[in-house]
Each structure stands twice: as C-alpha cells, then as structure tokens.
Write an enzyme that holds these catalytic residues in place. Structure first.
Site, PDB file in Angstrom:
ATOM      1  N   HIS A  73      -5.993   1.911  -0.398  1.00 16.66           N
ATOM      2  CA  HIS A  73      -5.074   0.996  -1.076  1.00 16.66           C
ATOM      3  C   HIS A  73      -4.943   1.347  -2.560  1.00 16.66           C
ATOM      4  CE1 HIS A  73      -5.005  -1.854   2.345  1.00 16.66           C
ATOM      5  NE2 HIS A  73      -6.278  -1.508   2.505  1.00 16.66           N
ATOM      6  N   ARG A 105      -0.760  -1.423   8.250  1.00 19.72           N
ATOM      7  CA  ARG A 105      -0.044  -0.464   7.411  1.00 19.72           C
ATOM      8  C   ARG A 105      -0.875   0.778   7.116  1.00 19.72           C
ATOM      9  NH1 ARG A 105      -1.107  -4.814   3.931  1.00 19.72           N
ATOM     10  NH2 ARG A 105      -2.367  -4.405   2.064  1.00 19.72           N
ATOM     11  N   THR A 162       2.565  -8.731   0.354  1.00 16.92           N
ATOM     12  CA  THR A 162       1.406  -9.325   1.018  1.00 16.92           C
ATOM     13  C   THR A 162       1.671 -10.804   1.264  1.00 16.92           C
ATOM     14  OG1 THR A 162       0.401  -9.675  -1.156  1.00 16.92           O
ATOM     15  CG2 THR A 162      -0.238  -7.694   0.061  1.00 16.92           C
ATOM     16  N   ARG A 204      -2.609   6.657  -0.850  1.00 18.96           N
ATOM     17  CA  ARG A 204      -2.287   5.258  -0.634  1.00 18.96           C
ATOM     18  C   ARG A 204      -1.268   5.146   0.495  1.00 18.96           C
ATOM     19  NH1 ARG A 204       1.293   0.997  -4.263  1.00 18.96           N
ATOM     20  NH2 ARG A 204       0.762  -0.839  -3.001  1.00 18.96           N
ATOM     21  N   HIS A 205      -1.283   4.008   1.165  1.00 17.98           N
ATOM     22  CA  HIS A 205      -0.278   3.743   2.200  1.00 17.98           C
ATOM     23  C   HIS A 205       1.131   3.773   1.605  1.00 17.98           C
ATOM     24  CE1 HIS A 205       0.405  -0.281   0.589  1.00 17.98           C
ATOM     25  NE2 HIS A 205      -0.911  -0.455   0.569  1.00 17.98           N
ATOM     26  N   ARG A 264       5.536  -1.042   1.526  1.00 22.33           N
ATOM     27  CA  ARG A 264       5.319  -2.132   2.485  1.00 22.33           C
ATOM     28  C   ARG A 264       6.098  -3.357   2.068  1.00 22.33           C
ATOM     29  NH1 ARG A 264       2.583  -5.446  -0.722  1.00 22.33           N
ATOM     30  NH2 ARG A 264       0.890  -4.687  -2.054  1.00 22.33           N
TER      31      ARG A 264
END
Length: 537
Positions: A410, A222, A141, A134-135, A138
C-alpha cells in the site's frame, strides 16, 4: 450596457433547483443475472482445444534496463481525460500530478541527482532486482467520507433546499457512481502495463531461475487483483497462472505481514500518533481552501461548503477521473489550490507514515529485514517486527535465491519502508510547516506513493560479472541518493557498494526500536521535529 453585464454576473440570476436524485448512489452490476450459464460453454472451446495455433517460436529475453538509451518514461494516462484547473487550460500544469497518493504514477526526473538515468551505468551488469509496488488506482476506501458527502447533497436535494448555478450547476443532476476499495479498470490496466514494462526491462533475469518465481501480495481484493494483473502483463495472459507462484499473505489485525505492518503496530492506528498527520493537514486546508470557499459558496444554496467538503470535492476529482475517465469537480479549483491539495497530502503522509511520525520506521522495519535477508541469502533468525516467522522461515514461501523479487503493498507502507531505509534526501527539507508551502521541498507524495508506485532495488556488478558489487534504488524511475545510509558515499549514479549498504542497513535495523515505537504509551513531541521516523531517544 454596463448594468446588463453586472446583472449577468450575479451568481443566482439563473439558479437551477437540484433534481431530487442529486447525490444519490448509482450502482451497476456485470455480468447480468443468468449470463453465467455454463451449459453453453461447450460451444466455446479454448485455444488448446481448437488447436491450429500456427508457429510459436520464442525470442531472447529483453534487458532494456541495461540496453535502452534513452530510457522510456511513464508520461501519459491513456485513456483518462486530462483535467484542467479553474484558471485555464495551461498545458504546462498537470492537475493529475498534484493529487498526492491519488495521482497515477509518472516517471520522476530526480530525487537530488539531476540528469542521472535509471538505465544501468555503462560497464555494469544487472544481477538481481527487487520490486516493491503499490496497487493500482482504486475506488475510495469505505471510510473516506466521499459517500457521506454525496448523501448530504442528496438529503439537501430531497428537501428541495438545494439550488445551484455557475460552475456548480452540474450538481443539480450529479450522482455518486463510485464503489469502494477495489481496483478501477484504469487501475487494472496500470498494473498490467507495469508488468509488461518490467518484462522489457528485466526479462533477461528469468534465465537465472532454477525454479518458478515466488511473488507476494496481501489478501485484500485490490492487492490480489494488482498482483495478478502485473503477473499477466509480465508473463502473458495465457500462461501467467503456471509461470510463477503467487503468495497471498493475510492482511488483518494481529497477522504479521511486512506488506501490511500497521495491523500489528497499535500506535499506527491511533488518532494521536498513527493519524497525527490529519492535524497539520487540516490546519493547512483552512488556509489554502479559504478562497475557494468564498468563490464557490455563492453558487450553491441550501448546502454549506465547509473546508472539509471542499476537500472531498478535490478528492472526487481524482477518484472520478481514475474510475470514470473524467470529473467536473476538477475544473472548480485553481492551479494554486491544486498545489495546496498536493501539499495537504504531503503533510498528511509526512506526519502519519513518513519521516515525521515516530512509528513510521518501525512499520517499515520488517521489509528492510527481509531485504537484507534476500541480499545476503541468509534466513531471518530474529523475529522482533512485523515479519511472519511461519512464512519467512520457509525457503518455499520465502526463497532467498531469486534474481527477481516482486512484492505488492500500500501507499503508506511504501512511505514507511522508505523511512526505514533512511533515504534522507527525501527528508532533507523537513519538518514541513503548516502555514505555507516551502520552496524546493524534497518530500512530495505524488512522486513517492502514487497509484501503481514502484520502488526498485537494482543489484549490480561493476564491472559486469556474476558477483554483485553495488546496489542502486529507483523510485518511480528516479534514482535515489543513498548518502543517508552509513557507509554509502556520494556517487554520481546513486550507487552504493553492496557490503556497505548491507552493513548500513544492519546498523539501521539496530537503531529502530519496534517494541517501543509501536507499542509504548507516549505522546507526540511538540513541536514534532522528527525527521527519521523514530521516537526521539
């Protein structure tokens, strides 16, 4: 004396009126305007132009996943400040590990095989590795609702209606400093560190390459940043751009992409199916946050602390911490309320993108088909899922002979892929109730899909040889039992013979009805007792 103590305990005896800028958004931009003037670049030649590098001999590639005992675990979150709960600084309770998908990744002890090390079992060798990651951490959203919460605070402050005291006094001067969607510095660092760790564990497999590796990610900002930071950690900052090929797959509606399959699965995007988890999660929020509402509401006037706003405040704790290093929102909630928040996320994922959602396995199907294709070195020839026939039919963009595969995706997709893989040990205690937290539950999102999560398939030979014989899965360093896969027997190390795993996956692929589960017009079963991510036949 008693009267004085009681007076001091009244919440509004020293209430502070909020500043007019409270809740306003603060945005910074770097580099400063005009600082990118290229006219001065000649004054700063790069290392290749300067020369005089000194000796540069290389050493042997590491293979810590085979040799490193004891195994090195992910346990800290430097440079973030570890938050405390409202009811004390209990060093044994880690608030960060109760943030669900917003938790930073940490090494999981066990998924049902206690005491089993992720290190390759003695006598076995590592032949290939498949990483799905997964990234990194962050900002929220764009549709998260947190900026709306800040706007509501600002609107109340602008009307001079807002006053705060006690634990909420910081809101009088609080401003919203979060961006949206992109990685935070901590998120970049996590992926870089993961790349370094991956080189330590699996670097020796680079010796088996005959061409440059192809790693994949999606086109979201991302996702690209996560992939590049990982590669920089794995290959080195100076050389990573020429040491491999970075494939960037379009992430957008109607583009087939197994790393973002929700874009071609309509039922994944409907409120009554794809986001069904919002309903049970909200039911639970009304229970676990009620005490917090009663405790905190007397500390703020001119602003109604609804259950949803309290949920936003818990999210702000997580997002501010991974973006700014610290958050005053964390201290507002008790350990029990943080456990409640963790379960809130478990409910949301279970019923939206996990074993309890009828479209979950269908979304993970494409990646499972790709995994089987890679394991068997056989091109995909049936295009009945989110697989991209243009990219996956090419041995350039979808090679089948790599000893190392790296894909970035994700959180919800890791959840759907795990569901499609039929890791039944994670679904063992489902379906999840909405009125209490079940003891010893098997499905915990902070262990499954945190920021920088890693699902690793280790292809092994036992005994060590050039021919692979077994496969083993690690989820955030925890070994996952494979007994839910037809043909995989119970094994103390979580191993399954490779032919049995492939056969079991082919059977599982045949069970998943992608066309129906993603496109058919159906309603959620009531009650929702699904535990395998498929609509009941």
């Amino acid at each position: 004396m008693l009267a004085t103590i009681l007076l001091l305990g009244l919440p509004f005896c020293t209430a502070e009126s909020a500043s007019s800028y409270a809740g306003s958004t603060v945005v910074d931009s770097y580099p400063p305007p005009g600082a990118t003037n290229t006219a001065v670049d000649t004054y700063f030649p790069d290392a290749s132009q300067v020369g005089y590098a000194g000796p540069t001999p290389t050493g042997a590639e590491p293979a810590a996943i085979v040799t490193a005992v004891p195994f090195s675990k992910v346990e800290n979150v430097f440079p973030l400040s570890r938050p405390n709960s409202a009811d004390g600084a209990d060093n044994t309770f880690n608030v960060m590990r109760h943030w669900g998908n917003l938790s930073p990744m940490y090494s999981v002890e066990s998924f049902g095989l206690p005491g089993v090390s992720p290190v390759v079992p003695e006598g076995c060798g590592i032949n290939a590795v498949h990483l799905l990651m997964r990234h990194g951490a962050r900002y929220p959203t764009s549709d998260s609702g947190l900026s709306e919460f800040a706007s509501d605070i600002h609107a109340a402050a602008s009307k001079e209606d807002l006053s705060v005291t006690g634990d909420l006094e910081f809101l009088a001067t609080w401003t919203y400093k979060l961006g949206a969607e992109i990685l935070t510095p901590f998120g970049r660092n996590s992926l870089f560190s993961n790349g370094v760790a991956f080189r330590f564990r699996y670097g020796e497999l680079l010796n088996a390459f005959t061409d440059l590796p192809v790693f994949r990610t999606t086109s979201e900002d991302r996702m690209v940043d996560s992939a590049l930071n990982f590669a920089a950690g794995f290959f080195g900052v100076r050389t990573y751009q020429t040491d491999y090929h970075q494939e960037i797959i379009i992430e957008e509606n109607n583009f087939n992409n197994t790393l973002a399959p929700y874009d071609v699965c309509p039922n994944a995007n409907t409120a009554d199916i794809g986001y069904f988890g919002d309903i049970p999660a909200s039911e639970w929020a009304n229970i676990y946050l009620e005490d917090a509402r009663k405790r905190l509401q007397p500390m703020i006037k001119g602003f109604n602390l609804t259950i949803s706003r309290l949920g936003y405040m818990q999210q702000l704790c997580a997002y501010e911490t991974v973006a700014l290093g610290y958050s005053k929102f964390c201290d507002l909630f008790t350990e029990e309320e943080w456990e409640g928040y963790e379960y809130y996320n478990d409910l949301d994922f279970w019923y939206s993108s996990g074993p309890g959602n009828p479209a979950a396995a269908a979304q993970g199907l494409g990646y499972v088909q790709e995994l089987v294709s890679r394991l068997t070195h056989t091109p995909i020839n049936v295009w009945n899922s989110s697989t991209n026939s243009t990219l996956d039919s090419s041995n350039i963009t979808f090679p089948l002979n790599q000893p190392i595969y790296v894909d970035a995706t994700h959180d919800v997709i890791i959840s759907t892929i795990i569901t499609a893989l039929n890791f039944t040990s994670l679904a063992a205690t489902g379906p999840l109730p909405t009125d209490h937290i079940p003891p010893h539950r098997s499905y915990i999102v902070s262990q499954i899909a945190p920021f920088a999560s890693q699902l690793i398939a280790q292809v092994l030979s036992c005994p060590a040889s050039e021919e692979p014989t077994h496969i083993q899965f690690l989820l955030n360093d925890g070994v996952v039992p494979l007994t839910g896969i037809h043909g995989c027997m119970e094994d103390s190390n979580g191993l399954c013979t490779l032919p049995s795993f492939i056969s079991g996956m082919q059977e599982r692929i045949g069970e998943i009805n992608y066309a129906h589960d993603c496109f058919a017009n159906y309603t959620m079963p009531n009650p929702d007792n699904i535990i395998d991510g498929r609509y009941p036949s």
